[in-house]
Scaffold this active site. Structure first.
Site, mmCIF file in Angstrom:
data_model
loop_
_atom_site.group_PDB
_atom_site.id
_atom_site.type_symbol
_atom_site.label_atom_id
_atom_site.label_comp_id
_atom_site.label_asym_id
_atom_site.label_seq_id
_atom_site.Cartn_x
_atom_site.Cartn_y
_atom_site.Cartn_z
ATOM 1 N N SER A 160 45.187 84.165 82.416
ATOM 2 C CA SER A 160 45.661 84.588 81.090
ATOM 3 C C SER A 160 44.864 85.788 80.606
ATOM 4 O O SER A 160 43.646 85.700 80.407
ATOM 5 C CB SER A 160 45.509 83.448 80.083
ATOM 6 O OG SER A 160 45.714 83.952 78.783
ATOM 7 N N HIS A 215 49.591 85.508 83.212
ATOM 8 C CA HIS A 215 50.015 84.845 81.977
ATOM 9 C C HIS A 215 49.772 85.769 80.776
ATOM 10 O O HIS A 215 48.656 86.239 80.553
ATOM 11 C CB HIS A 215 49.220 83.550 81.824
ATOM 12 C CG HIS A 215 49.710 82.654 80.737
ATOM 13 N ND1 HIS A 215 50.801 81.828 80.883
ATOM 14 C CD2 HIS A 215 49.251 82.429 79.486
ATOM 15 C CE1 HIS A 215 50.992 81.134 79.771
ATOM 16 N NE2 HIS A 215 50.056 81.489 78.902
ATOM 17 N N ASP A 239 50.143 86.004 76.719
ATOM 18 C CA ASP A 239 50.309 85.202 75.499
ATOM 19 C C ASP A 239 50.779 86.069 74.347
ATOM 20 O O ASP A 239 50.050 86.953 73.897
ATOM 21 C CB ASP A 239 48.973 84.541 75.141
ATOM 22 C CG ASP A 239 48.622 83.411 76.073
ATOM 23 O OD1 ASP A 239 49.430 82.477 76.186
ATOM 24 O OD2 ASP A 239 47.540 83.460 76.696
ATOM 25 N N MET A 279 51.676 86.183 70.518
ATOM 26 C CA MET A 279 51.462 85.415 69.276
ATOM 27 C C MET A 279 51.866 86.247 68.071
ATOM 28 O O MET A 279 51.544 87.431 68.002
ATOM 29 C CB MET A 279 49.984 85.036 69.154
ATOM 30 C CG MET A 279 49.436 84.282 70.360
ATOM 31 S SD MET A 279 47.754 83.718 70.037
ATOM 32 C CE MET A 279 47.320 83.090 71.666
ATOM 33 N N HIS A 334 54.421 83.791 77.653
ATOM 34 C CA HIS A 334 54.363 82.594 76.817
ATOM 35 C C HIS A 334 54.522 83.023 75.363
ATOM 36 O O HIS A 334 53.591 83.567 74.770
ATOM 37 C CB HIS A 334 53.006 81.898 77.076
ATOM 38 C CG HIS A 334 52.717 80.736 76.208
ATOM 39 N ND1 HIS A 334 51.466 80.167 76.134
ATOM 40 C CD2 HIS A 334 53.514 79.999 75.390
ATOM 41 C CE1 HIS A 334 51.500 79.134 75.302
ATOM 42 N NE2 HIS A 334 52.733 79.028 74.829
ATOM 43 N N MET A 384 54.548 82.479 71.666
ATOM 44 C CA MET A 384 54.157 81.603 70.556
ATOM 45 C C MET A 384 54.608 82.290 69.278
ATOM 46 O O MET A 384 53.803 82.807 68.506
ATOM 47 C CB MET A 384 52.632 81.388 70.584
ATOM 48 C CG MET A 384 52.195 80.421 71.676
ATOM 49 S SD MET A 384 50.460 80.596 72.104
ATOM 50 C CE MET A 384 50.593 81.893 73.336
ATOM 51 N N MET A 395 51.231 72.168 76.927
ATOM 52 C CA MET A 395 50.005 72.708 76.324
ATOM 53 C C MET A 395 48.925 71.633 76.374
ATOM 54 O O MET A 395 49.144 70.497 75.943
ATOM 55 C CB MET A 395 50.245 73.114 74.860
ATOM 56 C CG MET A 395 51.103 74.352 74.653
ATOM 57 S SD MET A 395 50.528 75.824 75.536
ATOM 58 C CE MET A 395 48.881 76.082 74.856
ATOM 59 N N GLY A 409 41.995 81.207 72.990
ATOM 60 C CA GLY A 409 41.410 80.874 74.280
ATOM 61 C C GLY A 409 40.093 80.126 74.065
ATOM 62 O O GLY A 409 39.596 80.040 72.935
ATOM 63 N N ASP A 422 48.317 74.654 80.351
ATOM 64 C CA ASP A 422 47.702 75.812 79.686
ATOM 65 C C ASP A 422 46.723 75.346 78.617
ATOM 66 O O ASP A 422 47.115 74.705 77.645
ATOM 67 C CB ASP A 422 48.830 76.665 79.052
ATOM 68 C CG ASP A 422 48.333 77.933 78.398
ATOM 69 O OD1 ASP A 422 47.144 78.277 78.537
ATOM 70 O OD2 ASP A 422 49.161 78.598 77.725
ATOM 71 N N GLY A 443 42.088 75.131 78.367
ATOM 72 C CA GLY A 443 40.915 74.368 78.805
ATOM 73 C C GLY A 443 40.871 74.087 80.296
ATOM 74 O O GLY A 443 40.238 73.126 80.738
HETATM 75 C C1 DX5 Z 1 46.285 79.508 74.081
HETATM 76 C C2 DX5 Z 1 46.973 80.276 75.159
HETATM 77 C C3 DX5 Z 1 46.325 80.210 76.482
HETATM 78 C C4 DX5 Z 1 44.901 80.719 76.544
HETATM 79 C C5 DX5 Z 1 44.175 79.746 77.422
HETATM 80 O O1 DX5 Z 1 47.121 79.395 72.996
HETATM 81 O O2 DX5 Z 1 48.299 79.810 75.321
HETATM 82 O O3 DX5 Z 1 47.118 80.811 77.495
HETATM 83 O O4 DX5 Z 1 44.755 82.009 77.071
HETATM 84 O O5 DX5 Z 1 42.839 80.028 77.366
HETATM 85 P P1 DX5 Z 1 41.732 79.116 78.063
HETATM 86 O O6 DX5 Z 1 42.048 79.051 79.514
HETATM 87 O O7 DX5 Z 1 40.472 79.835 77.742
HETATM 88 O O8 DX5 Z 1 41.815 77.745 77.403
HETATM 89 ZN ZN ZN Z 2 49.436 80.596 77.055
#
Ligand code: DX5
Ligand code: ZN
Length: 216
Positions: A6, A31, A33, A35, A64, A66, A135, A142, A173, A175
């Site tokens: 990501s 990936h 993201d 937002m 992805h 959001m 999720m 992140g 996705d 952690g």
């Molecule tokens: C969070 C994102 C993830 C994020 C994951 O809302 O959708 O894709 O980048 O980050 P890590 O791998 O650090 O949890």
């Molecule tokens: Zn994501």
């Protein structure tokens, strides 16, 4: 297990370099993201960034979304070169229609589900989708910790997939590290997103190798 680094945790001033390093390390997906500051309390990129990334790599661009009312943005992400578009079931009143809209544009369709949302809400679209994203943190940022209860949800989804003979990928996705990726694989996940684990390191290649090692 396919890996989807990501770029949320990449260095935005050196995005090209950070994309090429994971490409060369053999990551299958990238990936991205998206937002909107409404669906989640954070802002990132629009379709113009996907368009700028497209010529840099052959990796599968895993977008992805959001965002609220994702139907408004599908066409521009498809035109920008997205290979997969993921939409949250919580973000639209018309999830079935949005999935149909994505597929009609020749793009792979993914439904995304938040930790607090039941699998029941996506049951009707499971025969249609190419990928389901579970999720494993609350979306928006992140670097959060994996929510262990999500393992059961992956198990349950994998069971439905086997019983009904569906062929979607199951992506996780949030952690993901060299421990949690193993647990997700055991539960039936086939694609893992990892942001901070890969990029918050001086050696992203080594981090990718460690994820591979854990899922051998
Ligand atoms: C969070 C994102 C993830 C994020 C994951 O809302 O959708 O894709 O980048 O980050 P890590 O791998 O650090 O949890
Ligand atoms: Zn994501």
């Amino acid at each position: 297990m396919k890996l989807s680094p990501s770029i949320l945790s990449a260095n935005f001033a050196n995005l090209e370099k950070d994309i090429k390093v994971v490409d060369q390390a053999g990551a299958e997906y990238l990936h991205i993201d998206i937002m909107d500051g409404h669906f989640v309390p954070n802002l990132t990129f629009g379709a113009n960034v996907v368009e700028a990334i497209r010529p840099l790599t052959k990796m599968v661009l895993d977008c992805h979304l959001m965002v609220e009312n994702p139907e408004t943005y599908i066409e521009e992400f498809a035109k920008a070169g997205a290979d997969i578009i993921g939409v949250h079931v919580e973000a639209t009143a018309h999830i079935f229609g949005v999935i149909q809209q994505i597929k009609k544009l020749g793009v792979k369709a993914e439904v995304v589900i938040n930790p607090g949302t039941s699998l029941e809400t996506i049951k009707q679209v499971l025969p249609l989708v190419d990928q389901v994203l579970i999720m494993t943190v609350n979306p928006g940022f992140g670097g959060q910790s994996f929510i262990p209860e999500m393992k059961r949800k992956i198990d349950q989804l994998d069971r439905i997939k086997q019983v009904q003979n569906y062929d979607f990928d199951i992506e996780v996705d949030g952690g993901i590290n060299d421990q949690t990726i193993k647990e997700c694989l055991e539960s039936g996940a086939t694609v893992a997103v990892a942001g901070s684990y890969i990029y918050n390191s001086d050696n992203p290649t080594e981090q990718i190798n460690k994820l591979r090692e854990s899922t051998k």
